[in-house]
Design an enzyme around this catalytic site. Structure first.
Site, PDB file in Angstrom:
ATOM      1  NE  ARG A 111      -4.946   2.529   1.927  1.00 12.71           N
ATOM      2  CZ  ARG A 111      -4.288   3.440   2.638  1.00 12.71           C
ATOM      3  NH1 ARG A 111      -3.094   3.845   2.235  1.00 12.71           N
ATOM      4  NH2 ARG A 111      -4.807   3.937   3.739  1.00 12.71           N
TER       5      ARG A 111
ATOM      6  CB  CYS B  39      -5.771  -0.164   4.883  1.00 11.15           C
ATOM      7  SG  CYS B  39      -7.445  -0.321   4.250  1.00 11.15           S
TER       8      CYS B  39
END
Lengths: 154, 299
Positions: B252, B247
């Site tokens: 994430r 990410c």
């Protein structure tokens, strides 16, 4: 690095309320600084109805990790009034907002514009919360100044 | 495993049901000996405003990252941290946090780099606990220091470096950022301009599957069926693949790593934590702009 020189420049231009806030932070240890920031977060005033009922009037601060909205008023005496809101689940951001609200409220346009852009970096929070997170306050301060400039055409 | 697993039927369908606990289970098991609850949030003060009774706080930025180098703490640092938090090598650790467990999943990934065996996520995280009106306290526990062993970090199995990604091109690569970051319209996540990079776009061949597709509205993980449709059917990944997710800084993609590794049971999944903040600023690495994954560059 010329920390001493930077320090001097900053001190010279810092309005009293902000200087007091900085002193409050620097006078306690790293851990207590977090507690102090939380106290500021809890002190962030609710928005007056004219803004809480019209969130469209507030400007979103993209620099902050949480949704933060702020609005600046400049009255006829060229005195600045600040309104900032951030969600309850973002206490760090609320703390930043509260420091700036308490430190800048009621200052003149010139005083607000004269606040050093690096003020957030000078209150001893870099280590306690990380420099990355402090960027949120830097962004907020920059937006406040920009709104003040827009409203006074400076 | 020190504490028995949550026998919730929803979890039974996942590849590793022992990696999740429900809010009901946690509420009932809070006083189980051997269980340590850890809160790990993006917001460094959120724990202080109230947390699950008995939970300790682990901050990703100030505690899991090395303070100088862009890296994680080492074996000694981790042992010291675990001891301070009252965690033993055989403790059952349940992690929960804000933002759909992004940072909780990131912390779980870091715990796994040190081979801590029994570490689980609270399905739905802090938001679900709160939405259900469950108990919070501001009392901060003072754990008894433990004798956590110094275990060296093993990056080989679940962490990818930039060179690993270059060597991996051609095998499944998942970009879990927003579509605007993937296509190159913006260099940062919508609310995170401070974590910027010099160039925008994505790593050639990476498919775009934003992390949030794996989460339901209440922040819990989607069902196994839904996850299989998303990753196996739509993204064309198979269970035997060697997969890398990335990410912006790796938080994430820790969420996606958790889904692929523990819910779908893919054995070789690595998280590229350098992610776009490294790739998008590195010199002479290939980048693709636009909505298509793009081809492997000629070397």
């Amino acid at each position: 690095m010329s920390d001493a020189i930077l320090g001097c420049v900053t001190e010279h231009a810092l309005p009293e309320a902000l200087a007091d806030i900085r002193e409050e932070f620097l006078e306690v240890g790293e851990k207590e600084r977090l507690t102090l920031l939380l106290e500021f977060a809890n002190e962030l005033p609710e928005l007056p109805a004219r803004y809480s009922e019209h969130p469209d009037l507030l400007e979103r601060v993209e620099e902050c990790q949480a949704p933060v909205y702020l609005f600046v008023e400049v009255d006829v005496a060229a005195v600045v009034h600040l309104f900032i809101t951030a969600p309850r689940e973002s206490p760090t951001t609320r703390g930043f907002a509260s420091i700036l609200t308490q430190g800048l409220e009621g200052l003149t346009v010139d005083e607000v514009l004269g606040v050093p852009n690096d003020f957030p970096q000078t209150i001893g929070l870099s280590k306690a919360i990380s420099p990355l997170r402090l960027h949120g306050m830097t962004g907020m301060l920059a937006r406040i100044k920009r709104q003040v400039r827009e409203k006074t055409a400076r | 495993m020190t504490v028995a697993r949550d026998e919730n039927p929803k979890f039974a369908e996942y590849a590793h049901p022992e990696r999740l606990v429900s809010t009901e289970w946690l509420a009932e098991n809070l006083s189980q000996p051997g269980l340590i609850v850890v809160e790990s949030d993006e917001d460094v003060l959120l724990y202080e405003t109230g947390h699950i009774p008995g939970a300790v706080k682990v901050d990703w930025h100030t505690e899991l990252n090395d303070p100088v180098q862009r890296d994680y703490i080492d074996g000694e640092g981790f042992a010291r941290l675990m001891s301070e938090k009252g965690i033993s090598r055989d403790s059952t650790v349940v992690i929960y946090g804000d933002k759909s467990n992004w940072w909780a999943a990131y912390a779980l990934w870091v715990f796994t780099l040190f081979g801590h065996e029994d570490v689980r996520l609270l399905d739905g995280g802090r938001a679900k606990w709160e939405a259900e009106g469950r108990e919070y306290t501001t009392d901060v526990p003072t754990p008894e220091p433990t004798d956590y062993p110094v275990v060296e970090r093993d990056d080989s199995a679940i962490r990818a470096y930039r060179d690993d990604v270059i060597a991996h091109l051609g095998k499944p690569l998942i970009d879990v950022r927003s579509p605007e970051e993937y296509s190159g319209q913006r260099t940062t996540a919508p609310a995170y301009p401070e974590e910027s990079s010099l160039r925008a776009g994505h790593i050639p061949t990476a498919v775009s599957i934003p992390w949030g597709k794996a989460a339901a509205e209440d922040g819990t993980f989607r069902s196994r069926d839904e996850l299989e449709r998303l990753y196996f059917d739509e993204a064309n990944i198979s269970k035997d693949d060697d997969v890398i997710a990335y990410c912006r800084i790796g938080e994430r993609s820790s969420h996606t790593w958790f889904v692929l590794a523990f819910l779908l049971g893919i054995e070789n999944v690595r998280n590229y934590d350098g992610s776009w903040t490294e790739w998008g600023s590195a010199v002479r690495v290939p980048i693709v702009i636009g909505d298509e994954p793009g081809d492997i560059p000629q070397r």
